[in-house]
Design a protein around this motif. Structure first.
Motif, short mmCIF file in Angstrom:
data_model
loop_
_atom_site.label_atom_id
_atom_site.label_comp_id
_atom_site.label_asym_id
_atom_site.label_seq_id
_atom_site.Cartn_x
_atom_site.Cartn_y
_atom_site.Cartn_z
N VAL A 51 2.17 26.69 -13.56
CA VAL A 51 1.94 25.90 -14.77
C VAL A 51 1.94 24.41 -14.42
CG1 VAL A 51 3.01 25.13 -16.93
CG2 VAL A 51 2.79 27.56 -16.45
N LEU A 52 2.91 23.99 -13.63
CA LEU A 52 2.98 22.58 -13.24
C LEU A 52 1.73 22.17 -12.48
CD1 LEU A 52 6.70 22.12 -12.17
CD2 LEU A 52 5.51 20.97 -14.01
N THR A 53 1.34 23.03 -11.54
CA THR A 53 0.17 22.69 -10.72
C THR A 53 -1.07 22.57 -11.58
OG1 THR A 53 1.21 24.05 -9.04
CG2 THR A 53 -1.02 23.30 -8.61
N ILE A 54 -1.25 23.53 -12.48
CA ILE A 54 -2.44 23.49 -13.34
C ILE A 54 -2.43 22.24 -14.21
CG2 ILE A 54 -3.55 24.59 -15.32
CD1 ILE A 54 -2.65 27.30 -13.97
N THR A 55 -1.28 21.94 -14.80
CA THR A 55 -1.18 20.73 -15.64
C THR A 55 -1.48 19.49 -14.81
OG1 THR A 55 0.76 21.90 -16.44
CG2 THR A 55 0.18 19.87 -17.55
N VAL B 110 -5.06 15.10 -13.58
CA VAL B 110 -5.86 14.37 -12.59
C VAL B 110 -7.32 14.35 -13.03
CG1 VAL B 110 -6.78 14.48 -10.26
CG2 VAL B 110 -4.36 14.68 -10.61
N GLY B 111 -7.77 15.51 -13.51
CA GLY B 111 -9.15 15.59 -14.02
C GLY B 111 -9.38 14.60 -15.14
N PHE B 112 -8.41 14.52 -16.05
CA PHE B 112 -8.54 13.58 -17.16
C PHE B 112 -8.59 12.14 -16.64
CE2 PHE B 112 -7.36 16.78 -20.38
CZ PHE B 112 -8.30 16.43 -21.33
N SER B 113 -7.74 11.86 -15.65
CA SER B 113 -7.75 10.51 -15.08
C SER B 113 -9.15 10.17 -14.59
CB SER B 113 -6.79 10.41 -13.90
OG SER B 113 -5.57 10.97 -14.22
N ILE B 114 -9.72 11.09 -13.83
CA ILE B 114 -11.04 10.85 -13.25
C ILE B 114 -12.08 10.70 -14.36
CG2 ILE B 114 -12.87 11.86 -11.84
CD1 ILE B 114 -10.55 13.17 -10.21
N TYR B 115 -11.96 11.56 -15.38
CA TYR B 115 -12.92 11.51 -16.48
C TYR B 115 -12.86 10.15 -17.17
CZ TYR B 115 -14.75 12.29 -21.16
OH TYR B 115 -15.44 12.16 -22.33
N PHE B 116 -11.62 9.71 -17.50
CA PHE B 116 -11.50 8.44 -18.22
C PHE B 116 -11.91 7.28 -17.34
CE2 PHE B 116 -8.53 10.73 -21.13
CZ PHE B 116 -9.33 10.55 -22.24
N VAL C 272 1.45 11.54 -12.06
CA VAL C 272 2.50 11.11 -11.13
C VAL C 272 3.80 11.83 -11.44
CG1 VAL C 272 3.95 9.15 -10.52
CG2 VAL C 272 1.49 8.88 -10.59
N ILE C 273 4.11 11.94 -12.74
CA ILE C 273 5.35 12.63 -13.13
C ILE C 273 5.31 14.08 -12.67
CG2 ILE C 273 6.64 13.51 -15.12
CD1 ILE C 273 6.00 10.90 -16.53
N LEU C 274 4.17 14.74 -12.94
CA LEU C 274 4.04 16.14 -12.55
C LEU C 274 4.15 16.30 -11.04
CD1 LEU C 274 1.23 17.21 -14.98
CD2 LEU C 274 3.51 18.17 -14.88
N LEU C 275 3.48 15.36 -10.36
CA LEU C 275 3.51 15.41 -8.89
C LEU C 275 4.94 15.25 -8.40
CD1 LEU C 275 1.59 15.56 -6.47
CD2 LEU C 275 1.67 13.10 -6.37
#
Lengths: 327, 458
Positions: free
Chosen positions: A10-14, A19-25, B183-186
């Protein structure tokens, strides 16, 4: 162990989603950045020439077509056209715009020479080395290079002939003209009057001016019809006169027994023709006027010979013609 | 090796860099908006200044036209120069567009007209000067109008840009939030992974240590894929376990050898009861035989008695090669008496070698071995040779028989497990009882080194 694995996934997927959202924005921000730069610099290529087209009324349907015709050549010639005109028909403001164009040192001016008061300004422009073309309405006595537009006198004659033919030479006519001062309206009325006088016994009992607006046209037509109830034919020389006249006729309950002939085949007028409220329209070619005026201006820029006058076509359009067009 | 410290350091630096990058982007963004704003504002101010200066210049022109004095001319010139400066400024800052070009031309028209006016005034041509003066007036009003139009257009464009900027800001804000979340998740993932890695390794070590504590050394080596201090710890642990197992193995081996030695001593002790009696009896018989004049018998019994005495002597007593050779001679004398001409014994002995110390009862069993397995069954001319000589630093003792040789299977059995060799070996009456295997084990226990035994068999 299973729980731990679940938490991990779950953590990895989130994580990947965010990260995807970061790239998108980020890409969105970049895109809007590009748009800002585009909007900010506004660095259109500087055109080779820039011409001013000064019409009678800025948001008039007829003049908008003229302006469109001129604007459509911009890309072809790499030029800029400034289409200008007074908000309401106003020769004084029109002269001011002409003067401003001269002082702004444009490369060429295309102007509707409404009346003789434009002569000195046109001459001044030509003296300062700015070529001037008159459009729609000519000022033949000025130093303008050439004229492009309807042969207004001939257009008036055409309307007169049509009226004689349709009314079998017997009618009482009221005229609503765009303006008493404006040369093209004068010429149209003149042509109309001449042909009526020459070829029939039709009498013209009234002539009023509408300042090329529909409201005034309606008002004047109504007054006219009230004052002279025996009028059974109306002639309007400017675009919106036809509409005004039909409105007046309708409000007086005389829609059916009046013969109405107007100017310009704009959509509004064509609808009236279709509904039998107007009997005939004189068709001008505003788009071609605007378009060809730029061709001529380019010829002048390239020092080619131009004729003194270029007439665009005029014709009579009736309901019969309309169905042909529609088919 | 990736130290745990390095891992943590890299992680913190990465987070720090990311955060700084975010901050930088945000900062740059706001700076850009401020710049954009200032730029626009400068333009508006400039346009406003131009209209004001237009009025002022026009006024100064008016004063000059009305009253042509040097002072007024000076005043006009000042304003005129200021106006030109502003025009130049506009020219250098404005972007290239048709509108701006028109505006520029309008300004220069105004300048031209003012020049014309002053020229006409100087030439005292009142008609001309008033004409140009009026033209300049209308131009000034045009400039006013155009300025308003320009500001209008600029504002419209600016409005669009501001809305785009806001959009961009929103995007960057969203991006920042997303990056922050990442970053928090990481961090959480890193912490989990990191601590789990450590505890898992430590758990493995603990379990292995418990197993060893209960005495189970048969566990597998612990393997970790990490390459940090924990790897070092597990490697050391594995090495330690290996060493312990090795030590235990050595201890067991030693215990086995001791056991063997004790068994041998016990055996010889058992044998001592009878031999002492037998020895005394043999001596008596020997003397009796001598008295009775049976010399041959006397010698034979004497040899047997010597052999017996040597055999039952104390194993720990220091003996020399010479003693061993004597026993071999005695043994062979007995055998020769028994077998007569069927066997012969030849020896080549370097006397200088005989003084080296030698474990007791090592040579004779080997010779006996050669006798029993080599030549005993031969009908004629069996021969055993004993060569002792020095070769460099080594003393070579060779026992050679010309017998039939041994099958490989038998060699293997002899050199293999001592127990099985003992078990299968029938104690035949013509053997002194010490097998080859025992000799090998005995020598091994003394020299404390694995003995390589090559038996060449033809």
């Amino acid at each position: 162990m299973k729980l731990q694995r679940l938490v991990y996934s779950v953590l990895t997927i989130t994580f990947f989603v965010s990260v995807g959202f970061s790239i998108y924005f980020f890409s969105q921000a970049r895109a809007s950045n590009a748009r800002i730069l585009e909007a900010d610099t506004n660095n259109l290529p500087i055109p080779r020439y820039h011409f001013a087209l000064i019409g009678e009324e800025l948001e008039h349907d007829y003049w908008e077509l003229v302006g469109q015709g001129a604007k459509d050549t911009e890309e072809e010639y790499e030029i800029a056209i400034e289409y200008e005109g007074p908000r309401r028909s106003n020769p004084e403001e029109q002269r001011k715009l002409l003067d401003m164009a001269i002082k702004s040192k444009v490369d060429g001016i295309i102007v509707q020479a409404v009346n003789n008061s434009f002569l000195p300004l046109i001459n001044k422009a030509v003296d300062q080395g700015i070529p001037v073309i008159t459009i729609d309405t000519d000022a033949a006595k000025s130093k303008r290079f050439t004229y492009i537009g309807t042969d207004n006198y001939e257009a008036g004659r055409l309307a007169g002939e049509e009226l004689i033919e349709q009314t079998n030479g017997s009618a009482t006519v009221g005229i609503v003209t765009g303006s008493f001062d404006n040369a093209h309206h004068q010429l149209r009325v003149q042509g109309f009057q001449d042909v009526i006088e020459q070829k029939s016994d039709i009498s013209i009992v009234a002539i009023e001016e509408s300042s090329i607006t529909q409201v005034i046209a309606e008002e004047k037509a109504q007054n006219m019809l009230t004052k002279y109830p025996d009028i059974n034919a109306l002639f309007g020389t400017s675009t919106h006169d036809a509409t005004g006249m039909t409105e007046a006729a309708e409000s007086l309950g005389r829609s059916n027994d009046l013969y109405i002939i107007g100017f310009d085949t704009l959509e509004e007028n064509l609808q009236l023709l279709k509904q039998n409220k107007v009997d005939a329209l004189i068709e001008q070619e505003p788009y071609a006027m605007g378009n060809r005026s730029i061709d001529l201006m380019m010829d002048i820029m390239e020092n080619k010979e131009v004729k003194d006058v270029y007439h665009t076509d005029t014709s009579v359009v009736t309901k019969a013609d309309l169905s042909v067009i529609n088919e | 090796m990736n130290k745990i410290r390095t891992k943590l350091l890299v992680y913190f630096v990465a987070i720090l860099v990311l955060m700084i990058a975010l901050f930088f982007i945000q900062h740059q963004n706001s700076q850009r908006i401020i710049d954009l704003h200032n730029q626009r504002l400068d333009k508006y101010f400039l346009l406003n200044e131009i209209t004001q200066q237009t009025d002022q210049t026009y006024q100064s022109l008016q004063i000059y036209v009305n009253e042509t004095t040097e002072e007024n001319h000076q005043y006009f010139q000042e304003n005129y120069q200021e106006f030109k400066r502003l025009q130049h400024k506009f020219d250098s800052t404005a972007t290239h567009s048709v509108d701006n070009q028109n505006y520029m031309n309008l300004l220069s028209s105004f300048i031209d007209l003012m020049n014309n006016t002053t020229d006409a005034v100087d030439a005292e041509n009142i008609d001309q000067s008033s004409h140009y003066y009026n033209e300049a007036g209308t131009t000034a009003s045009y400039i006013h109008e155009k300025t308003l139009e320009l500001i209008n257009n600029e504002l419209t464009a600016y409005e669009k840009i501001v809305s785009l900027e806001n959009q961009r800001m929103q995007n960057i804000r969203n991006m920042s939030t997303a990056v922050f979340l990442s970053v928090i998740l990481l961090s959480i993932l890193f912490a989990l992974w990191f601590s789990n890695g450590i505890t898992r390794t430590i758990n493995k070590l603990t379990n292995a240590a418990k197993e060893i504590a209960t005495g189970n050394y048969q566990i597998n080596d612990i393997f970790v894929s990490r390459k940090d201090e924990l790897r070092l710890l597990t490697d050391t642990f594995n090495q330690m376990k290996f060493n312990v197992v090795e030590a235990i193995r050595e201890m067991k081996e030693k215990a086995r050898l001791n056991q063997l030695l004790k068994e041998m001593e016990l055996q010889s002790l058992q044998n001592q009861m009878n031999p002492h009696f037998l020895f005394n009896t043999l001596n008596t018989i020997s003397k009796t035989a001598y008295i009775e004049g049976a010399e041959q018998t006397n010698e034979l019994i004497s040899s047997t008695s010597k052999l017996l005495r040597y055999n039952i002597g104390n194993l720990d007593k220091e003996t020399y090669l010479k003693d061993e050779v004597n026993v071999v001679n005695e043994y062979f004398f007995i055998q020769q008496t028994r077998f007569g001409d069927r066997v012969s014994f030849r020896q080549y002995i370097d006397q200088q070698c005989l003084s080296i110390p030698m474990p007791r009862l090592t040579l004779q069993p080997l010779v006996e071995n050669a006798f029993i397995h080599g030549i005993e069954n031969m009908a004629t001319s069996g021969e055993i040779r004993l060569n002792i000589y020095q070769k460099q630093q080594t003393i070579m003792i060779e026992i050679i028989d010309n017998g039939k040789g041994m099958s490989q299977e038998k060699v293997n059995r002899l050199l293999g497990d001592g127990q099985s060799a003992d078990g299968t070996q029938q104690k035949s009456g013509h053997s002194t009882g010490i097998g080859l295997r025992n000799v090998i084990d005995y020598i091994c226990s003394i020299v404390e080194a694995p003995l390589r035994l090559n038996q060449e068999s033809e």
